[in-house]
Design a protein around this motif. Structure first.
Motif, PDB file in Angstrom:
ATOM      1  N   VAL A 328       0.841  -1.197   0.000  1.00  0.00           N
ATOM      2  CA  VAL A 328       0.000   0.000   0.000  1.00  0.00           C
ATOM      3  C   VAL A 328       0.873   1.242   0.000  1.00  0.00           C
ATOM      4  O   VAL A 328       0.614   2.210  -0.732  1.00  0.00           O
ATOM      5  CB  VAL A 328      -0.959  -0.008   1.216  1.00  0.00           C
ATOM      6  N   TYR A 329       1.917   1.233   0.824  1.00  0.00           N
ATOM      7  CA  TYR A 329       2.824   2.396   0.817  1.00  0.00           C
ATOM      8  C   TYR A 329       3.684   2.424  -0.445  1.00  0.00           C
ATOM      9  O   TYR A 329       3.781   3.449  -1.125  1.00  0.00           O
ATOM     10  CB  TYR A 329       3.730   2.384   2.046  1.00  0.00           C
ATOM     11  N   ASP A 330       4.298   1.290  -0.774  1.00  0.00           N
ATOM     12  CA  ASP A 330       5.270   1.269  -1.866  1.00  0.00           C
ATOM     13  C   ASP A 330       4.652   1.674  -3.200  1.00  0.00           C
ATOM     14  O   ASP A 330       5.258   2.416  -3.980  1.00  0.00           O
ATOM     15  CB  ASP A 330       5.892  -0.119  -1.988  1.00  0.00           C
ATOM     16  N   TYR A 331       3.441   1.192  -3.480  1.00  0.00           N
ATOM     17  CA  TYR A 331       2.845   1.386  -4.800  1.00  0.00           C
ATOM     18  C   TYR A 331       1.869   2.555  -4.876  1.00  0.00           C
ATOM     19  O   TYR A 331       1.411   2.897  -5.963  1.00  0.00           O
ATOM     20  CB  TYR A 331       2.143   0.106  -5.249  1.00  0.00           C
ATOM     21  N   ILE A 332       1.533   3.146  -3.731  1.00  0.00           N
ATOM     22  CA  ILE A 332       0.530   4.217  -3.748  1.00  0.00           C
ATOM     23  C   ILE A 332       1.082   5.513  -3.171  1.00  0.00           C
ATOM     24  O   ILE A 332       0.900   6.590  -3.734  1.00  0.00           O
ATOM     25  CB  ILE A 332      -0.744   3.788  -2.990  1.00  0.00           C
ATOM     26  N   TYR A 333       1.776   5.432  -2.028  1.00  0.00           N
ATOM     27  CA  TYR A 333       2.139   6.648  -1.306  1.00  0.00           C
ATOM     28  C   TYR A 333       3.624   6.982  -1.344  1.00  0.00           C
ATOM     29  O   TYR A 333       4.013   8.051  -0.876  1.00  0.00           O
ATOM     30  CB  TYR A 333       1.689   6.528   0.159  1.00  0.00           C
ATOM     31  N   SER A 334       4.452   6.117  -1.852  1.00  0.00           N
ATOM     32  CA  SER A 334       5.892   6.397  -1.849  1.00  0.00           C
ATOM     33  C   SER A 334       6.230   7.492  -2.852  1.00  0.00           C
ATOM     34  O   SER A 334       5.459   7.800  -3.777  1.00  0.00           O
ATOM     35  CB  SER A 334       6.672   5.122  -2.187  1.00  0.00           C
ATOM     36  N   SER A 341       3.521   7.669 -14.207  1.00  0.00           N
ATOM     37  CA  SER A 341       2.452   8.228 -15.022  1.00  0.00           C
ATOM     38  C   SER A 341       1.099   7.785 -14.464  1.00  0.00           C
ATOM     39  O   SER A 341       1.015   6.812 -13.707  1.00  0.00           O
ATOM     40  CB  SER A 341       2.601   7.753 -16.466  1.00  0.00           C
ATOM     41  N   PRO A 342       0.022   8.469 -14.827  1.00  0.00           N
ATOM     42  CA  PRO A 342      -1.310   8.052 -14.347  1.00  0.00           C
ATOM     43  C   PRO A 342      -1.635   6.602 -14.698  1.00  0.00           C
ATOM     44  O   PRO A 342      -2.274   5.899 -13.901  1.00  0.00           O
ATOM     45  CB  PRO A 342      -2.255   9.038 -15.055  1.00  0.00           C
ATOM     46  N   GLU A 343      -1.211   6.159 -15.880  1.00  0.00           N
ATOM     47  CA  GLU A 343      -1.485   4.776 -16.270  1.00  0.00           C
ATOM     48  C   GLU A 343      -0.729   3.788 -15.374  1.00  0.00           C
ATOM     49  O   GLU A 343      -1.282   2.761 -14.957  1.00  0.00           O
ATOM     50  CB  GLU A 343      -1.096   4.550 -17.735  1.00  0.00           C
ATOM     51  N   GLU A 344       0.530   4.108 -15.077  1.00  0.00           N
ATOM     52  CA  GLU A 344       1.317   3.227 -14.207  1.00  0.00           C
ATOM     53  C   GLU A 344       0.756   3.208 -12.790  1.00  0.00           C
ATOM     54  O   GLU A 344       0.715   2.156 -12.145  1.00  0.00           O
ATOM     55  CB  GLU A 344       2.776   3.691 -14.195  1.00  0.00           C
ATOM     56  N   ARG A 345       0.307   4.364 -12.295  1.00  0.00           N
ATOM     57  CA  ARG A 345      -0.279   4.415 -10.956  1.00  0.00           C
ATOM     58  C   ARG A 345      -1.567   3.607 -10.902  1.00  0.00           C
ATOM     59  O   ARG A 345      -1.831   2.915  -9.917  1.00  0.00           O
ATOM     60  CB  ARG A 345      -0.545   5.863 -10.551  1.00  0.00           C
ATOM     61  N   ALA A 346      -2.364   3.679 -11.958  1.00  0.00           N
ATOM     62  CA  ALA A 346      -3.609   2.917 -11.997  1.00  0.00           C
ATOM     63  C   ALA A 346      -3.323   1.416 -11.998  1.00  0.00           C
ATOM     64  O   ALA A 346      -4.010   0.634 -11.316  1.00  0.00           O
ATOM     65  CB  ALA A 346      -4.422   3.306 -13.226  1.00  0.00           C
ATOM     66  N   HIS A 347      -2.290   1.019 -12.736  1.00  0.00           N
ATOM     67  CA  HIS A 347      -1.930  -0.402 -12.770  1.00  0.00           C
ATOM     68  C   HIS A 347      -1.417  -0.869 -11.410  1.00  0.00           C
ATOM     69  O   HIS A 347      -1.762  -1.967 -10.941  1.00  0.00           O
ATOM     70  CB  HIS A 347      -0.865  -0.633 -13.840  1.00  0.00           C
ATOM     71  N   ALA A 348      -0.592  -0.033 -10.749  1.00  0.00           N
ATOM     72  CA  ALA A 348      -0.085  -0.388  -9.420  1.00  0.00           C
ATOM     73  C   ALA A 348      -1.219  -0.484  -8.412  1.00  0.00           C
ATOM     74  O   ALA A 348      -1.248  -1.395  -7.579  1.00  0.00           O
ATOM     75  CB  ALA A 348       0.946   0.646  -8.966  1.00  0.00           C
TER      76      ALA A 348
END
Length: 454
Positions: A328-334, A341-348
């Protein structure tokens, strides 16, 4: 007049050899060092006077209540700089009589430690007997701190209500007085790590989790020093010792990832640096003697329904959930995730959400929040409540269903003032359903405090 030669010569001053430049520099250096030394001595004296005032004020204050861990959480920075002196003197190693302490230790081993195996049962009982069997001068302060941690955890988990046993705050405060011995000793042992882990468990229930964050960092560094995270360094030990080292490390891992998610700070432990297997999923019938519970029969960490029909390895489930918390921290809040990019964040985000859903699917239906209040004994229900509280926290953070999401809160305000339908976070129905199920568990237990969430 007398026809004599003048032999008088003016007296000359004896030349004084000039000091070399280096000598003058040396004198200036010595002078500066002496000045700095005097300044440091003055500062040390001032700090000592302030520390004496704080200690005297602490002695005259009324004892803290057993559930007030918030004030105790601020004691750690003070005790780090305090000299050991009287804090670990034989007279300071106070404990209730053995006939009061030993039953509490046994209850703790059968209940709390059977689910979160911080101590090896036989070792803890032996240390307790040995502590009372020797004179005050031979008693080990670290063993004394371990017993205090056990008493505090027993009280915090409502396993004992006797007023003859010190409160949580008193036990934790006593353990903190040997903090320097725990972390600065020449020979760090597993017992040192176990005491620190117990202290983190108690401190993380405080409203201010900063002391717990600082302490878990120290604990992980010491765990790495004795190589708890690598099973190749335990091959020379017997099987019970190997298992206990692994149990202690996984508890450190759970605490680290949980505090990371709650504080939105990076965890210390790197998952790729772990060389340990998860605790066995094999479950056999538990033994009655707490001194024989060492995990060899697969009973440690196992939760059972009240009728004994269904079992679940709670400890393994908690480790797996901790891995999701770290994600949750590594892929969202780090910081790294915010650079994507928005696409990479959505995939994570989707990958973390999928991992959480897989974890939820692995929990037997008898141990869900909705069924747990009917199928699980009261003492085990407290662990189940903490498990699903953490799971719900992960869900709310993943889908931004909390008061820190500006867009969602603004839409709720517009609904109140203008009647415009608010923008609900994704999986809103799921979130509401899990929250309501968790409230049923809270209602079954009839108690509510910050400890409910761990």
């Amino acid at each position: 007049m007398y026809d004599k030669d003048c032999t008088y010569t003016a007296p000359s001053r004896t030349p004084v050899p000039k000091k070399r430049r280096s000598d003058r520099n040396d004198d200036m250096t010595v002078s500066n060092m002496q000045g700095r030394l005097r300044q440091l001595e003055s500062l040390v004296q001032q700090m000592s006077e302030r520390l004496d005032v704080v200690e005297k004020r602490h002695e005259v204050e009324p004892p803290l209540q057993h559930d007030n861990v918030i004030g105790i959480a601020r004691v750690i920075p003070l005790n780090v700089t305090r000299s050991e002196g009287d804090n670990t003197s034989p007279k300071a190693l106070n404990l209730p009589p053995m006939d009061l302490v030993l039953p509490v230790v046994q209850i703790y081993l059968q209940d709390f430690n059977s689910i979160l195996p911080l101590f090896h049962a036989g070792t803890l009982l032996r240390l307790t007997h040995d502590f009372y069997s020797v004179g005050p001068l031979q008693r080990d302060p670290i063993v004394w701190a371990a017993i205090n941690v056990v008493l505090a955890l027993a009280r915090r988990h409502h396993l004992v209500t006797s007023h003859d046993i010190p409160s949580v705050a008193v036990c934790l405060s006593r353990a903190e007085t040997v903090f320097s011995r725990l972390v600065l000793g020449d020979n760090i042992q597993l017992l040192n790590i176990q005491v620190l882990v117990g202290m983190v468990m108690l401190l993380q229930a405080a409203q201010d989790i900063k002391p717990a964050l600082i302490l878990i960092t120290t604990t992980i560094r010491l765990a790495h020093e004795i190589r708890l995270h690598d099973q190749t360094y335990s091959t020379h030990l017997d099987a019970p010792q190997m298992r206990q080292r692994a149990y202690v490390f996984w508890l450190v891992y759970i605490l680290d990832k949980d505090l990371s998610m709650r504080s939105k700070q990076a965890s210390i432990q790197i998952d790729d640096d772990i060389n340990l297997e998860l605790p066995s999923q094999t479950v056999l019938q538990p033994t009655e003697d707490p001194s024989e519970i060492d995990g060899s029969d697969g009973t440690l960490g196992v939760m059972t329904t009240a009728d004994g029909a269904v079992k679940m390895n709670y400890f393994t489930a908690r480790i797996q959930l901790a891995a999701v918390e770290g994600a949750v921290y590594d892929y969202i809040y780090s910081t790294h995730s915010r650079k994507r990019s928005p696409e990479e964040r959505a995939h994570a985000l989707q990958s973390v959400a999928s991992a959480l859903e897989q974890w939820k699917a692995s929990i037997p239906s008898e141990f869900t929040a909705s069924a747990g209040s009917r199928r699980v004994a009261l003492t085990m229900l407290r662990f189940l409540r903490a498990l699903h509280s953490t799971s719900l926290t992960c869900t709310t953070l993943i889908y931004q269903a909390h008061a820190w999401d500006v867009e969602w809160v603004a839409s709720v305000r517009r609904y109140g003032s203008q009647g415009i339908q608010p923008l609900l976070p994704p999986k809103w129905d799921v979130l509401v359903g899990e929250a309501r199920d968790l409230l049923v568990v809270f209602g079954a237990l009839g108690e509510f405090d910050r400890w409910n969430f761990w």
